[in-house]
Design a protein around this motif. Structure first.
Motif, PDB file in Angstrom:
ATOM      1  N   ALA A  16       0.820  -1.210   0.000  1.00 14.82           N
ATOM      2  CA  ALA A  16       0.000   0.000   0.000  1.00 14.82           C
ATOM      3  C   ALA A  16       0.855   1.261   0.000  1.00 14.82           C
ATOM      4  N   LYS A  17       0.295   2.344  -0.622  1.00 12.77           N
ATOM      5  CA  LYS A  17       0.945   3.652  -0.587  1.00 12.77           C
ATOM      6  C   LYS A  17       0.680   4.302   0.767  1.00 12.77           C
ATOM      7  N   ARG A  18       1.730   4.707   1.444  1.00 13.31           N
ATOM      8  CA  ARG A  18       1.570   5.265   2.772  1.00 13.31           C
ATOM      9  C   ARG A  18       1.365   6.779   2.710  1.00 13.31           C
ATOM     10  N   ARG A  19       0.727   7.276   3.725  1.00 10.82           N
ATOM     11  CA  ARG A  19       0.572   8.725   3.812  1.00 10.82           C
ATOM     12  C   ARG A  19       1.923   9.388   4.061  1.00 10.82           C
ATOM     13  N   ASN A  20       2.774   8.693   4.790  1.00  7.61           N
ATOM     14  CA  ASN A  20       4.099   9.227   5.099  1.00  7.61           C
ATOM     15  C   ASN A  20       5.084   8.717   4.047  1.00  7.61           C
ATOM     16  N   HIS A  21       5.394   9.561   3.058  1.00  4.00           N
ATOM     17  CA  HIS A  21       6.269   9.119   1.971  1.00  4.00           C
ATOM     18  C   HIS A  21       7.696   8.895   2.453  1.00  4.00           C
ATOM     19  N   PHE A  22       8.070   9.556   3.542  1.00  2.00           N
ATOM     20  CA  PHE A  22       9.420   9.333   4.071  1.00  2.00           C
ATOM     21  C   PHE A  22       9.590   7.900   4.548  1.00  2.00           C
ATOM     22  N   VAL A  23       8.536   7.337   5.146  1.00  2.00           N
ATOM     23  CA  VAL A  23       8.594   5.942   5.579  1.00  2.00           C
ATOM     24  C   VAL A  23       8.753   5.016   4.369  1.00  2.00           C
ATOM     25  N   SER A  24       8.043   5.318   3.301  1.00  2.00           N
ATOM     26  CA  SER A  24       8.170   4.515   2.087  1.00  2.00           C
ATOM     27  C   SER A  24       9.585   4.592   1.535  1.00  2.00           C
ATOM     28  N   PHE A  25      10.171   5.791   1.578  1.00  2.00           N
ATOM     29  CA  PHE A  25      11.535   5.967   1.091  1.00  2.00           C
ATOM     30  C   PHE A  25      12.524   5.157   1.936  1.00  2.00           C
ATOM     31  N   ILE A  26      12.379   5.190   3.250  1.00  2.00           N
ATOM     32  CA  ILE A  26      13.266   4.430   4.130  1.00  2.00           C
ATOM     33  C   ILE A  26      13.106   2.930   3.877  1.00  2.00           C
ATOM     34  N   SER A  27      11.889   2.480   3.655  1.00  2.00           N
ATOM     35  CA  SER A  27      11.648   1.070   3.367  1.00  2.00           C
ATOM     36  C   SER A  27      12.339   0.659   2.071  1.00  2.00           C
ATOM     37  N   LEU A  28      12.249   1.531   1.052  1.00  2.00           N
ATOM     38  CA  LEU A  28      12.889   1.232  -0.234  1.00  2.00           C
ATOM     39  C   LEU A  28      14.407   1.193  -0.094  1.00  2.00           C
ATOM     40  N   THR A  29      14.973   2.151   0.650  1.00  2.00           N
ATOM     41  CA  THR A  29      16.432   2.163   0.816  1.00  2.00           C
ATOM     42  C   THR A  29      16.908   0.955   1.606  1.00  2.00           C
ATOM     43  N   SER A  30      16.111   0.506   2.576  1.00  2.00           N
ATOM     44  CA  SER A  30      16.473  -0.705   3.321  1.00  2.00           C
ATOM     45  C   SER A  30      16.542  -1.902   2.382  1.00  2.00           C
ATOM     46  N   MET A  31      15.560  -1.992   1.493  1.00  2.00           N
ATOM     47  CA  MET A  31      15.525  -3.096   0.543  1.00  2.00           C
ATOM     48  C   MET A  31      16.709  -3.029  -0.414  1.00  2.00           C
ATOM     49  N   ILE A  32      17.004  -1.823  -0.928  1.00  2.00           N
ATOM     50  CA  ILE A  32      18.126  -1.659  -1.855  1.00  2.00           C
ATOM     51  C   ILE A  32      19.451  -1.924  -1.148  1.00  2.00           C
ATOM     52  N   GLY A  33      19.589  -1.419   0.080  1.00  2.00           N
ATOM     53  CA  GLY A  33      20.825  -1.657   0.832  1.00  2.00           C
ATOM     54  C   GLY A  33      21.073  -3.127   1.079  1.00  2.00           C
ATOM     55  N   LEU A  34      20.016  -3.850   1.415  1.00  2.00           N
ATOM     56  CA  LEU A  34      20.152  -5.289   1.632  1.00  2.00           C
ATOM     57  C   LEU A  34      20.538  -5.997   0.343  1.00  2.00           C
ATOM     58  N   ALA A  35      19.912  -5.584  -0.769  1.00  2.00           N
ATOM     59  CA  ALA A  35      20.235  -6.196  -2.064  1.00  2.00           C
ATOM     60  C   ALA A  35      21.688  -5.932  -2.445  1.00  2.00           C
ATOM     61  N   LEU A  36      22.156  -4.695  -2.245  1.00  2.00           N
ATOM     62  CA  LEU A  36      23.547  -4.370  -2.578  1.00  2.00           C
ATOM     63  C   LEU A  36      24.519  -5.157  -1.708  1.00  2.00           C
TER      64      LEU A  36
END
Length: 415
Positions: A16-36
């Motif tokens: 789901a799209k969150r109201r807090n876009h900063f939380v979505s950004f942190i979630s995406l960076t966590s995923m990318i960091g783990l992948a890297l």
């Protein structure tokens, strides 16, 4: 298809799209960091596996697994070889004689370890035939005084196949006119390239009988026997047992004395680099903690409503554990796919980059090979992915526990 409530809500929160876009950004960076982190770990472990493999096959395929040398030149080496081969660990035996000296040509000088061999027997214990650029091993016939050298030595001396060069032995001959160094003219019969600077630059091959004549031995006398073991790690103990069985006039030497430090350094570096990279994966995985903590704060109202509808603290905890685990699984899966593709193509990519910029990243004078090897192993991929998933799961426990402790009345007070 039926799905438990906590799985349904947890995966829905992830999509789901969150109201807090900063939380979505942190979630995406966590995923990318783990992948890297997973990508880097798979690629580096594959490169270290490649160094390990090349050390075993190339370098230790050229140098002896072990040697048996006598106090005096060995005359009947065939009978001695028959005794040695009674040991079930020994796969093959070949005679050899060595002499250190200098090669000179047109004012150029290069040090060399001249290794005299029987071409037929040498093939049983060495893989030199796989690396011949010019010429053949069979050209080292008795009386020809031919020599096969590495491409690095040939370049330093400025010679090619068919050229003459002079071998200067570290001994002198006493004549009525005085003392003169012992020298002999050799003809270059072949050039090889192993990729290891130590071998390509300083190893020369010649015929057994020719070097025996230089040392004023009988034509059938040799310095010792070269042994090839089925398992090279059996060489140290196996060679010692053989020497003990043959008597006090023989002694053994194995590859751990000549190249053991290098091999152990590679194994230790792989372990240490793997540990350091695992910490990088751990940092990326534990970014999920901050992501879920912010999600929990963002979803306090939803949590309170679920609690008033009858959801237990265990269900709430499971919802956020599922959400964090999904982030870890997706990040790990992306990292595994990209890491496998990168590990399979890193050697060719680095080679193309070297050709493009005209610079060699690995110098054979410093490293034992002059190219970047890579060998992908399934157990490494499974270990990296397993570690990333476990760390990702552990990172979900604290935020999920915090979510489960949310009090509905307090959360809904200001809603």
């Amino acid at each position: 298809m039926f799905r438990p409530l906590f799985v349904f809500i947890g995966t829905r929160y992830t999509r789901a799209k969150r109201r807090n876009h900063f939380v979505s950004f942190i979630s995406l960076t966590s995923m990318i960091g783990l992948a890297l982190g997973v990508v880097v770990m798979i690629v580096v472990l594959s490169v270290m596996n490649g160094f390990d493999h090349e050390m075993r096959t190339r370098v230790l395929g050229m140098v002896p697994h072990a040697t048996i040398v006598g106090d005096q030149p060995i005359t009947d080496w065939q009978s001695l070889a028959a005794k040695v081969q009674q040991n079930p660990k020994v796969e093959a035996v070949a005679p050899f004689t060595q002499m250190q000296g200098l090669l000179t040509h047109d004012g150029n000088v290069q040090k060399v370890l001249l290794n005299a061999i029987d071409p037929v027997q040498e093939r049983k214990v060495s893989i030199i035939d796989h690396f011949m650029l010019e010429g053949q091993l069979d050209s080292l016939t008795p009386g020809s005084f031919g020599i096969i050298i590495g491409d690095k030595a040939a370049k330093a001396l400025g010679v090619g196949v068919g050229d003459k060069l002079t071998f200067v032995a570290p001994e002198v001959s006493v004549t009525p006119a005085g003392m003169f160094p012992r020298m002999k003219r050799f003809t270059v019969q072949g050039i090889f390239h192993v990729g290891a600077g130590e071998i390509d630059g300083y190893l020369g091959l010649t015929n057994l009988q020719d070097l025996a004549r230089m040392q004023r031995w009988k034509p059938d006398q040799v310095q010792g026997l070269r042994l090839k073991f089925g398992d090279l790690f059996e060489a140290p103990r196996g060679a010692w047992e053989i020497a003990q069985h043959l008597g006090d006039s023989y002694y053994a030497r194995d590859w751990t004395r000549t190249h053991g430090n290098l091999y152990q350094a590679i194994r230790m570096e792989k372990a240490m680099i793997g540990l350091l990279l695992l910490l990088i994966v751990a940092v990326a995985a534990f970014n999920i903690i901050s992501t879920l903590v912010m999600v929990v704060n963002d979803k306090k109202g939803d949590i309170a409503i679920l609690r008033t509808l009858g959801a237990t603290p265990g269900t709430i905890m499971a919802i956020f554990m599922v959400q964090g685990t999904v982030i870890g699984v997706v990040g790990t899966a992306i990292g595994a796919v990209v890491g496998i593709l990168a590990a399979l193509n890193v050697s060719s990519a680095i080679s193309a980059l070297e050709g493009l910029i005209g610079h060699k990243f690995l110098n054979a004078d410093v490293y034992f090979i002059d190219y970047l090897p890579s060998q992908l192993q399934a157990q490494d991929v499974l270990m990296v992915c397993g570690a990333a998933l476990v760390l990702s799961f552990l990172a979900t426990l604290y935020p999920a526990w915090r979510a489960a402790r949310t009090q509905p009345a307090q959360a809904l007070r200001y809603e």
